[in-house]
Design a protein around this motif. Sequence first.
Motif, PDB file in Angstrom:
ATOM      1  N   LYS A 212       0.841  -1.178   0.000  1.00 29.81           N
ATOM      2  CA  LYS A 212       0.000   0.000   0.000  1.00 29.81           C
ATOM      3  C   LYS A 212       0.881   1.234   0.000  1.00 29.81           C
ATOM      4  CE  LYS A 212      -3.782  -2.208   2.510  1.00 29.81           C
ATOM      5  NZ  LYS A 212      -4.660  -2.177   3.713  1.00 29.81           N
ATOM      6  N   THR A 213       0.644   2.079  -0.944  1.00 27.80           N
ATOM      7  CA  THR A 213       1.455   3.295  -1.077  1.00 27.80           C
ATOM      8  C   THR A 213       0.604   4.511  -0.759  1.00 27.80           C
ATOM      9  OG1 THR A 213       0.926   3.409  -3.426  1.00 27.80           O
ATOM     10  CG2 THR A 213       2.932   2.232  -2.811  1.00 27.80           C
ATOM     11  N   LYS A 214       1.278   5.601  -0.343  1.00 28.14           N
ATOM     12  CA  LYS A 214       0.639   6.885  -0.055  1.00 28.14           C
ATOM     13  C   LYS A 214      -0.467   6.754   1.000  1.00 28.14           C
ATOM     14  CE  LYS A 214       1.654   8.821  -4.581  1.00 28.14           C
ATOM     15  NZ  LYS A 214       1.100   9.479  -5.799  1.00 28.14           N
ATOM     16  N   THR A 215      -0.205   5.940   1.989  1.00 25.04           N
ATOM     17  CA  THR A 215      -1.166   5.806   3.084  1.00 25.04           C
ATOM     18  C   THR A 215      -0.808   6.818   4.178  1.00 25.04           C
ATOM     19  OG1 THR A 215      -1.456   3.466   2.599  1.00 25.04           O
ATOM     20  CG2 THR A 215      -2.150   4.231   4.765  1.00 25.04           C
ATOM     21  N   ARG A 216      -1.699   7.726   4.474  1.00 24.61           N
ATOM     22  CA  ARG A 216      -1.447   8.778   5.457  1.00 24.61           C
ATOM     23  C   ARG A 216      -2.028   8.345   6.804  1.00 24.61           C
ATOM     24  NH1 ARG A 216       0.392  13.197   2.816  1.00 24.61           N
ATOM     25  NH2 ARG A 216      -0.028  13.295   0.566  1.00 24.61           N
ATOM     26  N   ARG A 217      -1.158   8.234   7.794  1.00 27.53           N
ATOM     27  CA  ARG A 217      -1.598   7.819   9.131  1.00 27.53           C
ATOM     28  C   ARG A 217      -1.257   8.937  10.121  1.00 27.53           C
ATOM     29  NH1 ARG A 217       1.020   3.219   7.086  1.00 27.53           N
ATOM     30  NH2 ARG A 217      -0.396   1.465   6.660  1.00 27.53           N
ATOM     31  N   PRO A 218      -2.083   9.218  11.114  1.00 25.20           N
ATOM     32  CA  PRO A 218      -1.761  10.249  12.124  1.00 25.20           C
ATOM     33  C   PRO A 218      -0.594   9.808  12.996  1.00 25.20           C
ATOM     34  CG  PRO A 218      -3.750   9.047  12.733  1.00 25.20           C
ATOM     35  CD  PRO A 218      -3.396   8.598  11.337  1.00 25.20           C
TER      36      PRO A 218
END
Length: 231
Positions: free
Chosen positions: A174-180
């Motif tokens: 999974k690419t470009k996954t934005r997590r806090p």
Amino acid sequence: MAICPPRRGNRKGVVEKANHSAAQRWWRTVPDALTVEQAQSGVDKLAVRMDERRRSVDGVRVTVAQLAAGEPMLALPTLPFPAELEAVRTVSPQALVSFDGNLYSVPPGMPGAQVTVRHRLGEDYLHIVTAGKAVVARHRLAPSGAGHKVRDSGHVIALERAVLAQVSDRAPCKTKTRRPLSEAALAEAERLRGRAVGTGPAERVVINLDTYAAVADRLRTAPTPEEEPGE
């Protein structure tokens, strides 16, 4: 006397010697302007004279014609002379070998290897041999220069398995996954900010333009060495 190939059991080369005399000594004396009919008549007369010559074979006086009659010619071979054509080739990354304008398959795992293509004249098959004399492929010969790709079904299956073995069945990344940011990451960031305040080289450098202006004024009002009073 007929000029013919060697006969079975030819004793002491009597017949061959007669053929040699007809082909060498008589032929060299034939004029250039002689017609075919005249040449045939001349060789026929020479053959009669040579056939009547007597030779001694094993103590028996016989003529060349008698020897030739007792020595029939060998039967024509049913197959051509077993000559082999060999060509050294390099295996391509696609497990193919080029020969006579066509491509022939070999087992996978041999890219860049040197192999020898062997074809016996008169046969419909060719063999591909490694440097260790191991036959790795046998194919039916394709027409010369046809540009065909001749593949063995076993080679195709093995090549497909080799390719599929290098492909993973895992889910794609999974690419470009934005997590806090986690609580631990936030706490570490605050700790680093607190340590950096007033301790870093950039924090210790104070730029005050008033200080520079005061230094400049003193330099402008200071007397030069020539203006200073002497002793």
